[in-house]
Design a protein around this motif. Structure first.
Motif: not given
Ligand SMILES: NC(=O)c1ccc[n+]([C@@H]2O[C@H](COP(=O)([O-])OP(=O)(O)OC[C@H]3O[C@@H](n4cnc5c(N)ncnc54)[C@H](OP(=O)(O)O)[C@@H]3O)[C@@H](O)[C@H]2O)c1
Length: 324
Positions: A296-305
């Motif tokens: 669906d989406t790739r987010l940076p690891m720091s965007a876990l919340p």
């Protein structure tokens, strides 16, 4: 290294992105530079202390990830620095580095994409064990997949198609139904709008599905069971909706049907050889282009919340990836 640390399992808000000493692998362990991790439903539960396995505190959540081995401990025999691997467990993946036992790092076949590898074994392993092993799916079967746009659901749609079955995908919006057709579903039911039993009658000419794959539970479960075909197999996979449904025992009797439990985690522990065979078949299907995680989406690891919030609000189609 950096990791999301949980020292108080009261929810996502208590996780902290923390700098930690990079660990040396212990005897029998390898250290993996994490490429990407995916979010699975148990990750939501673990940080709230609601999952059956409770890691000792403090712990790093993240049940599934991929990466490259950068150090090996004493006695490690089958893996070496530079190997590309995937790992599934209870914790450790939401980080830049993780140490795991050698047995928990699965070497990837050549050509297996590292993004896909972070979102593969948990969902495809579960759905393969459910449909192919537990339900003995045949090409002449019709399968109803509930929660079909979710992680295990989207894998189930592709696996049932790879096995030649007819797939009816159920999801909660037209948008998710369109996504399920793109995955290969032959028919879809929007359960927020359509009556499940009436819709199933209509798309199966009154016969009902031979196999029901249910990772959702809740109020859809009894309706789905009441629609099942003679000699049907109802796969109990999970309870994403919350309540664990109860079933009147006359229903399996009247349909000559089976209620079949699916517990991939214990299957891996109790039947490692059968698990490896299932994974080998899945790797083959991946190489043939029959199955591929829908990211669906790739987010940076720091965007876990943000990733947790999207999963918690049913806003994900397929899988969410956190990448380093
Ligand atoms: N038995 C096993 O071995 C095994 C292995 C892996 C996972 N599981 C279980 O399978 C379930 C699904 O896991 P997953 O990783 O696929 O999760 P997911 O990606 O979040 O998918 C869950 C789906 O359930 C549906 N849903 C209905 N009510 C919901 C609610 N109140 N909250 C959230 N979702 C809801 C959603 O679809 P709609 O919006 O379309 O309804 C969603 O797409 C979980 O219960 C998990 O623990 C079991």
């Amino acid at each position: 290294m950096h990791a999301w640390l949980c020292d108080n399992p009261v929810g996502v808000q208590a996780l902290r992105w923390t700098e930690l000493p990079t660990p040396a692998p212990l005897v029998g362990q390898v250290r993996i530079a994490v490429h990407a991790a995916s979010l699975n439903f148990p990750d939501l539960l673990t940080v709230q202390n609601k999952y059956q396995h409770k890691p000792p505190l403090p712990f790093v959540p993240g049940s599934e990830f991929s990466g490259v081995i950068e150090a090996v401990g004493a006695t490690v025999r089958h893996l070496k620095v530079g190997d590309r691997v995937a790992s599934v467990g209870v914790s450790g993946g939401f980080a830049t580095h993780a140490c795991v036992d050698e047995a928990a790092a699965v070497p990837l076949p050549p050509g297996f994409d590292l993004d896909d590898a972070a979102a593969f074994a948990f969902t495809y392993g579960t759905s393969h064990h459910a449909l192919i092993d537990r339900a003995a799916l045949r090409a002449c079967d019709t399968v109803l997949v509930l929660g079909a746009a979710g992680g295990v659901g989207s894998a189930a749609v592709q696996i049932a198609k790879a096995a030649g079955a007819r797939v009816i995908a159920a999801a909660s919006s037209d948008d998710k139904c369109t996504f399920c057709r793109e995955l290969g579903a032959d028919a879809t039911i929007n359960v927020s709008r359509d009556n499940l039993r009436d819709a199933l009658k209509s798309v199966t000419d009154g016969k009902g599905p031979d196999v029901v794959y249910d990772p959702v539970g809740g109020e859809l479960a009894e309706a789905a069971f009441r629609s099942i075909a003679w000699r049907g197999r109802y796969l109990v996979v999970g309870f994403a909706a919350g309540p664990i449904p109860a079933l009147p025992w006359n229903l399996p009797l009247l349909k000559g049907a089976s209620v079949v439990g699916v517990f991939w985690g214990d299957f891996v522990r109790r039947e490692p050889k059968a698990c490896r065979q299932g994974l080998a078949e899945l790797f083959g299907w991946y190489a043939q282009g029959k199955v591929k995680p829908a990211i669906d989406t790739r987010l940076p690891m720091s965007a876990l919340p943000e990733a947790y919030a999207r999963m918690g609000s049913r806003g994900v189609r397929g899988k969410l990836l956190l990448v380093n």
